[in-house]
Design a protein around this motif. Sequence first.
Motif, short mmCIF file in Angstrom:
data_model
loop_
_atom_site.label_atom_id
_atom_site.label_comp_id
_atom_site.label_asym_id
_atom_site.label_seq_id
_atom_site.Cartn_x
_atom_site.Cartn_y
_atom_site.Cartn_z
N SER A 1 0.90 -1.29 0.07
CA SER A 1 0.05 -0.09 -0.01
C SER A 1 0.78 1.30 0.06
O SER A 1 0.76 2.16 -0.76
N VAL A 2 1.78 1.44 0.91
CA VAL A 2 2.60 2.52 1.12
C VAL A 2 3.70 2.98 -0.18
O VAL A 2 3.51 3.94 -0.76
N PRO A 3 4.20 1.67 -0.69
CA PRO A 3 4.95 2.01 -1.76
C PRO A 3 4.36 2.55 -3.09
O PRO A 3 4.68 3.25 -3.79
N LEU A 4 3.19 1.70 -3.37
CA LEU A 4 2.36 2.02 -4.56
C LEU A 4 1.73 3.22 -4.28
O LEU A 4 1.62 4.10 -5.45
N LYS A 5 1.12 3.66 -3.14
CA LYS A 5 0.37 5.25 -3.05
C LYS A 5 1.65 5.94 -3.43
O LYS A 5 1.42 7.11 -3.78
N ALA B 1 1.82 18.14 3.40
CA ALA B 1 2.71 18.84 4.14
C ALA B 1 3.68 18.25 4.86
O ALA B 1 4.61 18.61 5.12
N ASN B 2 3.24 17.03 5.24
CA ASN B 2 4.23 16.13 6.08
C ASN B 2 3.98 14.73 5.73
O ASN B 2 2.99 14.08 6.32
N MET B 3 4.48 14.17 4.86
CA MET B 3 4.21 12.79 4.06
C MET B 3 4.35 11.84 5.42
O MET B 3 3.67 10.80 5.38
N ILE C 1 1.45 9.09 6.40
CA ILE C 1 1.66 7.84 6.33
C ILE C 1 1.39 6.98 7.64
O ILE C 1 0.54 6.04 7.66
N LEU C 2 2.08 7.55 8.60
CA LEU C 2 1.95 6.70 9.80
C LEU C 2 0.41 6.84 10.56
O LEU C 2 0.00 6.00 10.84
N PHE D 1 -1.13 3.55 9.18
CA PHE D 1 -1.06 2.55 10.11
C PHE D 1 -2.05 2.75 11.25
O PHE D 1 -2.29 1.69 11.77
N LEU D 2 -2.37 3.85 11.43
CA LEU D 2 -3.22 4.11 12.49
C LEU D 2 -4.70 4.15 12.02
O LEU D 2 -5.48 4.51 12.74
N LEU D 3 -4.88 4.02 10.55
CA LEU D 3 -6.27 4.10 9.87
C LEU D 3 -6.95 5.26 10.08
O LEU D 3 -8.38 5.02 10.39
#
Length: 272
Positions: free
Chosen positions: A21-25, A35-37, A41-42, A46-48
């Motif tokens: 998910s993270v790499p493809l996005k 403003a703060n990638m 992401i976190l 990860f925290l949904l």
Amino acid sequence: MAAKKAKRLLIPFLGVTVFLSVPLKYFSGYWDQSANMFYDILVGQFLLFGNSHLWFVVSLFLIIIIYTLLVKARLPQSILFWGICLIFGYIGLWLERKGCYLGVSGALKNFIYFAIGVRCFNRTKSIHPKGNMILLSWILMVVTYMAILYFTKSQPELKRLKFITYIPMAIWGGINMVLLSKFIISSTTLVKTRLYKSLASNSYGLYLYSDPFNYILITALVMLFGDDIAGNNSISLLAFTLRVILSLGFAYLIIWLISAISRISIPQYSLK
């Protein structure tokens, strides 16, 4: 039990998030305007607290844990249990509006549907619904829902009616879907087709792996068709069809690779 469910649900959640998910996005440009990638992401993945299809597996893990605790408390046969389910549902709906981390709102909102499913799963095997009754139920449900929308929109004082009827209408819709599925299965040879068997046996993997590829595919389709992808009906339909087919195809590829890797035997060498 918790460890077993964590292995089945939480490990795939982390694995798919980190490696798919993270790499493809990222490569699709999903966070280009962020403003703060790293924060997005976190918190989002990860925290949904963002757009992640994997909220479901975390919510399901929480649902199973809560349901097991209630079973141990010997509540599932009581009115108190179903009252708790309803309370959970409306708390979940309220939390969903406020924002909630780690799938908690999803778990509470959907707990009652899981509980109904567990209670009725074995009984559905003996149900043989008739087509005309299913059609009537669908018509009544749609008419009821349209009436709720009409009255809540035309009369502001009834605005809460939509919120109150959300869970009963969802249960009604779930029952209709089960009956329709049973009717289709009993009236056709769909379950005997290779496509059905493949989709059924790989449904969890398709859910996990197909969605992340959508971001790359949408980016590629926009580059291919330009702005016409949203403004031209024919191109939009073609792009949508390609996206569905290719995302499922890539998901099947991941399933095949994981299966192939799991079958590889690692030679054991003796130190003697």
